[in-house]
Design an enzyme around this catalytic site. Structure first.
Site, PDB file in Angstrom:
ATOM      1  N   GLU A 284       0.986  -1.193  -0.317  1.00 40.01           N
ATOM      2  CA  GLU A 284       0.070   0.047  -0.012  1.00 40.01           C
ATOM      3  C   GLU A 284       1.008   1.158   0.066  1.00 40.01           C
ATOM      4  OE1 GLU A 284      -2.491  -0.666  -1.045  1.00 40.01           O
ATOM      5  OE2 GLU A 284      -4.256  -0.145   0.284  1.00 40.01           O
TER       6      GLU A 284
ATOM      7  N   THR B 286      -5.159   7.235  -5.175  1.00 38.42           N
ATOM      8  CA  THR B 286      -5.188   7.355  -3.790  1.00 38.42           C
ATOM      9  C   THR B 286      -4.182   8.433  -3.349  1.00 38.42           C
ATOM     10  OG1 THR B 286      -5.829   5.202  -3.347  1.00 38.42           O
ATOM     11  CG2 THR B 286      -5.143   6.257  -1.438  1.00 38.42           C
TER      12      THR B 286
HETATM   13  P1  ADP Z   1      -7.204   1.446  -5.120  1.00 37.78           P
HETATM   14  O1  ADP Z   1      -7.798   2.030  -4.150  1.00 37.78           O
HETATM   15  O2  ADP Z   1      -8.218   1.030  -6.036  1.00 37.78           O
HETATM   16  O3  ADP Z   1      -6.280   0.396  -4.852  1.00 37.78           O
HETATM   17  P2  ADP Z   1      -4.813   3.049  -5.353  1.00 37.78           P
HETATM   18  O4  ADP Z   1      -4.782   4.535  -6.138  1.00 37.78           O
HETATM   19  O5  ADP Z   1      -4.844   3.116  -3.969  1.00 37.78           O
HETATM   20  O6  ADP Z   1      -6.386   2.437  -5.812  1.00 37.78           O
HETATM   21  O7  ADP Z   1      -3.724   1.970  -6.231  1.00 37.78           O
HETATM   22  C1  ADP Z   1      -3.800   1.939  -7.503  1.00 37.78           C
HETATM   23  C2  ADP Z   1      -2.357   2.331  -7.887  1.00 37.78           C
HETATM   24  O8  ADP Z   1      -1.513   1.079  -7.455  1.00 37.78           O
HETATM   25  C3  ADP Z   1      -2.058   2.309  -9.340  1.00 37.78           C
HETATM   26  O9  ADP Z   1      -1.237   3.522  -9.627  1.00 37.78           O
HETATM   27  C4  ADP Z   1      -1.625   1.047  -9.697  1.00 37.78           C
HETATM   28  O10 ADP Z   1      -0.847   1.162 -10.987  1.00 37.78           O
HETATM   29  C5  ADP Z   1      -0.775   0.687  -8.563  1.00 37.78           C
HETATM   30  N1  ADP Z   1      -0.685  -0.890  -8.684  1.00 37.78           N
HETATM   31  C6  ADP Z   1       0.464  -1.802  -8.474  1.00 37.78           C
HETATM   32  N2  ADP Z   1       0.130  -2.885  -8.374  1.00 37.78           N
HETATM   33  C7  ADP Z   1      -1.217  -3.005  -8.242  1.00 37.78           C
HETATM   34  C8  ADP Z   1      -1.936  -4.366  -8.441  1.00 37.78           C
HETATM   35  N3  ADP Z   1      -1.392  -5.418  -8.219  1.00 37.78           N
HETATM   36  N4  ADP Z   1      -3.222  -3.876  -8.505  1.00 37.78           N
HETATM   37  C9  ADP Z   1      -3.803  -2.782  -8.373  1.00 37.78           C
HETATM   38  N5  ADP Z   1      -2.877  -1.471  -8.580  1.00 37.78           N
HETATM   39  C10 ADP Z   1      -1.824  -1.717  -8.461  1.00 37.78           C
END
Ligand code: ADP
Length: 309
Positions: free
Chosen positions: A130, A183
């Site tokens: 995260e 996020t």
């Molecule tokens: P969410 O709340 O949907 O998880 P976030 O903004 O917290 O959205 O996370 C998305 C970010 O994490 C994007 O930049 C994405 O490219 C990155 N990311 C890296 N690996 C993954 C994964 N396995 N699944 C989803 N997002 C990922």
């Protein structure tokens, strides 16, 4: 010794109105499936990602491999894995897409290695994922994705996470307009300081929400699902947020708020019947502006991460 394992880790709703970075719960039906297979070397390789386009295959940039790496480093273990990920939630949804991947990865690694760590300890490693996704190692998505149910983070340093009981008849309607909010961007627009009068309202609602969940008091749950600190700022990023909220409350929602950092929104409902009217209202509202919207009803997922095969 198992060579391969297939797990599921659910999508989640974090913040839950008044509980910014503290409260979260797991959803049913949505989430990540992950197949983890041992390699003869010590490399972590993302062999495939299905369901969502554009996610990083680089193990230094994908939350799943970053989370497993934190876990293996702590165990001082040189074991490589291939990861095959199947997603049904887009990144930047506000439904814990990155958290599902991080949670599934550490859960699978712990199971395949014979459970060297307890469930609560796994949260720490998933948080490393995260941190990569949103610059802050928050636990309010990964905790419910691993543990299931409703969870609270009492403290980050040291990490202290626990489950809160809730009425099993409580249902959730999720409304997800098809736009992406990262996020990390949604965190940047928040102010660092909070007015004391707002803080008083917020922790009053927090007490009300926790009490309502534990006592199965639906009226109190509805009254307490209010956020006077984060919602006024973040709702600006979500098209027609206030119109959608008014419609949902008119149709019988028990409170309404942003899921995580949005654009997904959620409300609690007591009767399943109310869900079709809220879903219909979302279709009409967003349809009028040609914004695609995915809406669904869910229970709260009790189990969290689990082995499928
Ligand atoms: P969410 O709340 O949907 O998880 P976030 O903004 O917290 O959205 O996370 C998305 C970010 O994490 C994007 O930049 C994405 O490219 C990155 N990311 C890296 N690996 C993954 C994964 N396995 N699944 C989803 N997002 C990922």
């Amino acid at each position: 010794m198992r060579e391969s394992i297939k797990v599921f880790a659910p999508a989640t709703v974090a913040n839950v109105g008044c509980g910014y970075d503290v409260l979260g719960f797991a959803l049913e039906g949505y989430g990540d499936e992950l197949i983890l297979t041992r390699r003869p070397d010590d490399r972590l390789v993302i062999a495939s990602i299905e369901g969502v386009q554009g996610l990083p295959l680089d193990p230094l940039k994908n939350v799943s491999t970053v989370a497993i790496n934190a876990f293996l480093t702590d165990l001082d273990l040189k074991q490589g894995f291939d990861l095959r990920i199947k997603k049904n939630i887009a990144a930047g949804s506000g439904l814990g897409s990155s958290a599902s991947s991080a949670a599934a990865a550490v859960y699978a690694a712990n199971e395949i290695l014979g459970r060297p760590k307890g469930q609560l300890e796994l949260i720490n490693y998933a948080m490393a994922g995260e941190k990569l996704a949103s610059t802050k190692a928050h636990a309010d998505n990964v905790a419910p994705s691993i543990l299931g149910g409703v969870t609270a983070v009492r403290s980050y340093e040291p990490l202290d996470v626990f489950n809160i009981s809730y009425p099993e008849s409580l249902k959730v309607v999720v409304i997800f307009p098809q736009i992406e909010i990262k996020t990390s961007d949604a965190k940047k627009i928040l102010r660092d300081e909070v007015k004391l009068t707002d803080a008083v309202k917020q922790w009053g609602n927090m007490a009300g929400l926790i009490s309502g969940l534990i006592e199965h008091d639906f009226e109190r749950i509805g009254k307490s699902l209010q956020d006077v600190i984060v919602e006024p700022v973040r709702s600006i990023l979500i098209p027609f947020y206030h119109q959608m909220k008014t419609l949902a409350l008119e149709k019988g929602a028990l409170g309404f708020s942003i899921s995580g950092s949005g654009p997904s929104m959620f409300c609690f409902i007591k009767e399943e019947g109310a869900s079709s009217e809220i879903i219909e209202a979302a279709q009409v509202l967003y349809g009028a502006y040609e914004i695609e919207v995915i809406s669904f009803i869910s229970g709260i997922n009790k189990q969290g991460a689990k082995i499928i095969e």
